[in-house]
Design a protein around this motif. Structure first.
Motif, PDB file in Angstrom:
ATOM      1  N   LEU A 161       0.829  -1.210   0.000  1.00  0.00           N
ATOM      2  CA  LEU A 161       0.000   0.000   0.000  1.00  0.00           C
ATOM      3  C   LEU A 161       0.863   1.258   0.000  1.00  0.00           C
ATOM      4  N   THR A 162       1.892   1.263   0.834  1.00  0.00           N
ATOM      5  CA  THR A 162       2.777   2.416   0.940  1.00  0.00           C
ATOM      6  C   THR A 162       3.467   2.689  -0.387  1.00  0.00           C
ATOM      7  N   GLN A 163       3.917   1.613  -1.026  1.00  0.00           N
ATOM      8  CA  GLN A 163       4.568   1.762  -2.327  1.00  0.00           C
ATOM      9  C   GLN A 163       3.584   2.306  -3.364  1.00  0.00           C
ATOM     10  N   ARG A 164       2.377   1.746  -3.367  1.00  0.00           N
ATOM     11  CA  ARG A 164       1.341   2.187  -4.306  1.00  0.00           C
ATOM     12  C   ARG A 164       0.964   3.646  -4.029  1.00  0.00           C
ATOM     13  N   GLN A 165       0.846   3.989  -2.736  1.00  0.00           N
ATOM     14  CA  GLN A 165       0.477   5.344  -2.337  1.00  0.00           C
ATOM     15  C   GLN A 165       1.548   6.330  -2.781  1.00  0.00           C
ATOM     16  N   GLY A 166       2.807   5.928  -2.666  1.00  0.00           N
ATOM     17  CA  GLY A 166       3.903   6.797  -3.078  1.00  0.00           C
ATOM     18  C   GLY A 166       3.903   7.047  -4.573  1.00  0.00           C
TER      19      GLY A 166
END
Length: 171
Positions: A161-166
């Motif tokens: 999620l963090t990677q996608r959000q970034g």
């Protein structure tokens, strides 16, 4: 003695009925809490390695219920039921977890989400009605390994999620 710390708190009265699992997850508490409280997230990571989850109903509020089936890697289906007893975003969730609403062996779990630098320390404390039920969960159902794997799945999902959000600026 300088620098030494002494443990002054007594062991809780429930210690012989408890399982406590902790993990640091590389994301802020708000994101880790959200991954634990929205069915669109839960269904992607909940359970030990090799398990999947099918939700029958889900209402995240105090008194709300999550009725679901966990599908084991061997094809066994496990009916599960959770009701939320306390919700303090993004710090704490308490719940009652059993096979069904009237399960006499249902157990209580408390999830604490605390900042740990830029990460989140999650502590999952589960208290069973009896020591025998705790021991059965550990020996027959591998509850400690399963809990550790579940939090590992959560960490991997939140990292995704963090990677996608970034890359997109949203979740």
């Amino acid at each position: 003695m300088a620098g030494a710390e002494r443990e002054t708190s007594a062991e809780p009265a429930t210690a012989d009925r408890e399982i406590v699992i902790s993990r640091v997850i590389d994301a802020p508490p708000e994101l880790v809490f959200e991954a634990f409280t929205e069915v669109r997230h839960l269904s992607r990571w909940w359970g030990p390695e090799g398990f999947s989850t099918t939700t029958r109903s889900f209402e995240f509020r105090v008194g709300g219920e999550w009725d679901f089936v966990m599908h084991g890697p061997d094809g066994t289906n496990y009916s599960e039921w959770i009701t939320w007893t306390e919700i303090v975003p993004p710090q704490r969730i308490a719940l009652l977890h059993g096979e069904s609403r009237d399960d006499p062996n249902a157990f209580e779990s408390t999830l604490a989400f605390a900042p740990d630098g830029a990460a989140t320390r999650i502590v999952m404390r589960t208290v069973f009605p009896t020591r025998e039920l705790r021991d059965q969960a550990v020996e027959r159902y591998h509850a400690i390994e399963g809990g550790e794997q579940t939090l590992s799945n959560l960490a991997a999902y939140v990292a995704e999620l963090t990677q996608r959000q970034g890359s997109t600026g949203q979740m």
